[in-house]
Motif scaffolding. Structure first.
Motif, mmCIF file in Angstrom:
data_model
loop_
_atom_site.group_PDB
_atom_site.id
_atom_site.type_symbol
_atom_site.label_atom_id
_atom_site.label_comp_id
_atom_site.label_asym_id
_atom_site.label_seq_id
_atom_site.Cartn_x
_atom_site.Cartn_y
_atom_site.Cartn_z
ATOM 1 N N VAL A 184 0.863 -1.179 0.000
ATOM 2 C CA VAL A 184 0.000 0.000 0.000
ATOM 3 C C VAL A 184 0.900 1.230 0.000
ATOM 4 C CG1 VAL A 184 -1.791 1.256 1.237
ATOM 5 C CG2 VAL A 184 -1.807 -1.249 1.205
ATOM 6 N N VAL A 185 0.794 2.079 -1.033
ATOM 7 C CA VAL A 185 1.666 3.231 -1.225
ATOM 8 C C VAL A 185 0.982 4.478 -0.665
ATOM 9 C CG1 VAL A 185 2.927 4.621 -2.909
ATOM 10 C CG2 VAL A 185 2.626 2.154 -3.294
ATOM 11 N N LEU A 186 1.716 5.178 0.201
ATOM 12 C CA LEU A 186 1.260 6.448 0.759
ATOM 13 C C LEU A 186 2.178 7.553 0.242
ATOM 14 C CD1 LEU A 186 0.611 5.425 4.480
ATOM 15 C CD2 LEU A 186 -1.004 5.419 2.576
ATOM 16 N N VAL A 187 1.611 8.546 -0.402
ATOM 17 C CA VAL A 187 2.369 9.694 -0.894
ATOM 18 C C VAL A 187 1.966 10.905 -0.065
ATOM 19 C CG1 VAL A 187 2.870 11.169 -2.860
ATOM 20 C CG2 VAL A 187 2.534 8.709 -3.205
ATOM 21 N N PHE A 188 2.938 11.434 0.661
ATOM 22 C CA PHE A 188 2.698 12.541 1.586
ATOM 23 C C PHE A 188 1.579 12.208 2.577
ATOM 24 C CE2 PHE A 188 4.393 14.665 -2.234
ATOM 25 C CZ PHE A 188 5.539 15.226 -1.687
ATOM 26 N N PHE B 81 9.153 11.193 0.777
ATOM 27 C CA PHE B 81 7.977 11.623 0.026
ATOM 28 C C PHE B 81 6.908 10.527 -0.042
ATOM 29 C CE2 PHE B 81 11.772 13.674 -1.761
ATOM 30 C CZ PHE B 81 11.507 14.987 -1.416
ATOM 31 N N ALA B 82 7.325 9.269 -0.080
ATOM 32 C CA ALA B 82 6.384 8.146 -0.194
ATOM 33 C C ALA B 82 6.767 7.054 0.799
ATOM 34 C CB ALA B 82 6.364 7.594 -1.620
ATOM 35 N N GLU B 83 5.770 6.272 1.191
ATOM 36 C CA GLU B 83 5.962 5.169 2.129
ATOM 37 C C GLU B 83 5.140 3.980 1.637
ATOM 38 O OE1 GLU B 83 5.420 4.135 6.904
ATOM 39 O OE2 GLU B 83 4.699 6.038 6.053
ATOM 40 N N GLY C 222 6.155 -8.429 -7.052
ATOM 41 C CA GLY C 222 7.245 -8.144 -7.983
ATOM 42 C C GLY C 222 8.059 -6.938 -7.522
ATOM 43 N N LEU C 223 9.037 -6.524 -8.360
ATOM 44 C CA LEU C 223 9.864 -5.351 -8.076
ATOM 45 C C LEU C 223 9.106 -4.107 -8.534
ATOM 46 C CD1 LEU C 223 12.585 -4.250 -7.071
ATOM 47 C CD2 LEU C 223 13.462 -4.529 -9.407
ATOM 48 N N GLN C 224 8.844 -3.216 -7.596
ATOM 49 C CA GLN C 224 8.061 -2.020 -7.867
ATOM 50 C C GLN C 224 8.849 -0.784 -7.416
ATOM 51 O OE1 GLN C 224 5.271 -2.259 -9.485
ATOM 52 N NE2 GLN C 224 4.948 -4.495 -9.340
ATOM 53 N N PHE C 225 8.522 0.361 -8.041
ATOM 54 C CA PHE C 225 9.205 1.622 -7.726
ATOM 55 C C PHE C 225 8.157 2.688 -7.407
ATOM 56 C CE2 PHE C 225 12.218 -0.673 -10.321
ATOM 57 C CZ PHE C 225 13.427 -0.454 -9.680
ATOM 58 N N THR C 226 8.559 3.592 -6.531
ATOM 59 C CA THR C 226 7.721 4.737 -6.173
ATOM 60 C C THR C 226 8.630 5.899 -5.801
ATOM 61 O OG1 THR C 226 5.909 5.476 -4.762
ATOM 62 C CG2 THR C 226 7.562 4.046 -3.752
ATOM 63 N N LEU C 227 8.055 6.941 -5.285
ATOM 64 C CA LEU C 227 8.861 8.072 -4.862
ATOM 65 C C LEU C 227 9.725 7.686 -3.674
ATOM 66 C CD1 LEU C 227 6.234 10.970 -5.093
ATOM 67 C CD2 LEU C 227 8.042 10.407 -6.731
ATOM 68 N N PRO C 228 10.922 8.258 -3.570
ATOM 69 C CA PRO C 228 11.795 7.896 -2.439
ATOM 70 C C PRO C 228 11.259 8.481 -1.133
ATOM 71 C CG PRO C 228 12.777 9.662 -3.724
ATOM 72 C CD PRO C 228 11.554 9.247 -4.474
#
Length: 396
Positions: free
Chosen positions: A96-100, A119-121, A110-116
């Motif tokens: 679950v991606v949290l941005v700000f 900025f993101a959790e 799988g291998l996933q990318f998001t903001l560092p």
């Protein structure tokens, strides 16, 4: 470096303390610098810091050596940013991606990318683990019986609604417990005791599971119910003995019913077999009687034909055959008086031995007289004054 040393571009009169300042004697010398000039100076300063600016003399080489740690620091920060933005999600997990601090989306395995960071959790949640909730409670049935129900609930996190599990309710486990207990009370209150205890428990389990899932969906818990089973239904401890007696009586009832059905299943085929046997015997007897009657009719037709051809001979033959049949089993001896006074030898011992033995139990009721083999007895019920006459074997 002294301001007047060789290589310094600010030599001569321009290197004086006031050399870089515009002369106050020139027109417009007190104007502030233009915005474009400030932006250009800032870009040039950044280029010189990163080592892209051009400089001459020994002082340029010393400046590049001082900029190397800065480059290393910038590269390290960039590597750390890439590392903190990459996430490996296992097959049994969802991310679950949290941005700000706000929900953005859910990562698949799988291998996933998001903001560092920061900025993101990413919050990893296992969606394959089966969780179990065991509970029990006293409940009132529709027919006003107080029972205690033990039940077991198994559930897992819905992979399509992981964000609801994390953010919609404060304590999902406690919510599942309270919802399941409420539903079990509702189901027990709308059913009788016999309906819950007997063979309808499977239907009760299915109905309770559907109701629990519906309420959890309304609360947006992100939980999927996999199984709900009523493990045991028993009364409170103070009436347990009486309840056990009732349950045992029901079990005995089922046992007797099964035994009766088994006896029925065994006796019916046996009776059907006997009926079939009797029918077959009757059909065989019918066929034999018909065949015997047909044979007698055919014999009579033949005899009638012979009688029409020779009446006297046929009549004499019939008389002799009839007397032979009548006198065949009797012990009487008929002697011809016209044979003279010749002495005749009678083998009485052989005659007595060959006489058939009769059953004394057989009797013939002639109304006023009861006749038994060797005994002639009057019927006292009709003629009490009659006398009993015994007739010996061989008497006339």
């Amino acid at each position: 470096m002294p301001w007047n040393e060789p290589g310094n571009q600010n030599s001569g009169d321009d290197n004086k303390p006031n050399g870089n300042k515009p002369s106050s004697n020139k027109p417009g010398g007190n104007k502030p610098p233009e915005f474009d000039q400030i932006l250009s100076d800032l870009i040039n300063s950044i280029k010189r810091t990163l080592g892209f600016g051009s400089s001459s003399g020994g002082s340029g080489g010393g400046s590049k050596n001082g900029q190397a740690p800065v480059l290393i620091l910038i590269i390290g920060l960039l590597g750390l940013a890439v590392y903190s933005s990459a996430y490996q999600i296992d097959q049994a997990e969802r991310g679950v991606v949290l941005v700000f601090g706000d929900y953005s989306h859910t990562m698949q395995p799988g291998l996933q990318f998001t903001l560092p960071r920061p900025f993101a959790e990413v919050l990893k949640v296992n969606v394959d683990t089966i969780r179990q909730e065991d509970n029990s409670g006293q409940m009132l049935t529709e027919d006003k019986n107080l029972i205690e129900i033990d039940y077991s609930l198994q559930y897992r996190i819905d992979e399509e609604r992981v964000n609801d599990y994390l953010f919609s309710v404060t304590n999902p486990e406690n919510t599942v417990k309270q919802v399941s207990e409420s539903v079990m009370r509702q189901v027990a209150g709308t059913r009788t005791l016999d309906f819950i205890i007997n063979e309808n428990r499977t239907a009760v389990n299915l109905e309770a599971r559907e109701e629990v899932q519906s309420m959890l969906n309304q609360y947006k818990t992100g939980i999927q119910i996999t199984q709900l089973n009523i493990t045991e239904v028993h009364p409170p401890s103070n009436v347990k003995e009486a309840f056990d007696d009732v349950v045992k009586a029901r079990e005995d009832q089922k046992t007797y019913i099964n035994q009766a059905k088994e006896y029925e299943n065994g006796r019916i085929p046996e009776a059907e077999g006997k009926v079939l046997k009797i029918i077959q015997e009757a059909e065989g007897y019918k066929a034999s009687i018909i065949a015997e009657a047909a044979g007698k009719a055919d014999r009579f037709d033949l005899l009638r034909t012979q009688y029409e051809l020779a009446p006297e001979v046929t009549r004499q033959r019939l008389f002799l055959e009839t007397m032979e049949g009548v006198l065949a089993d009797t012990s009487k001896v008929i002697m011809d008086q016209e044979a003279g006074n010749s002495m005749m030898y009678l083998p009485l011992d052989q005659l007595m031995k060959n006489q058939p033995r009769q059953n004394n139990s057989d009797s013939i009721d002639l109304g006023t007289t009861v006749v038994r083999p060797g005994i002639l007895q009057p019927n006292n019920s009709t003629n009490p004054d009659s006398k009993t006459t015994r007739r010996g074997r061989g008497g006339r």
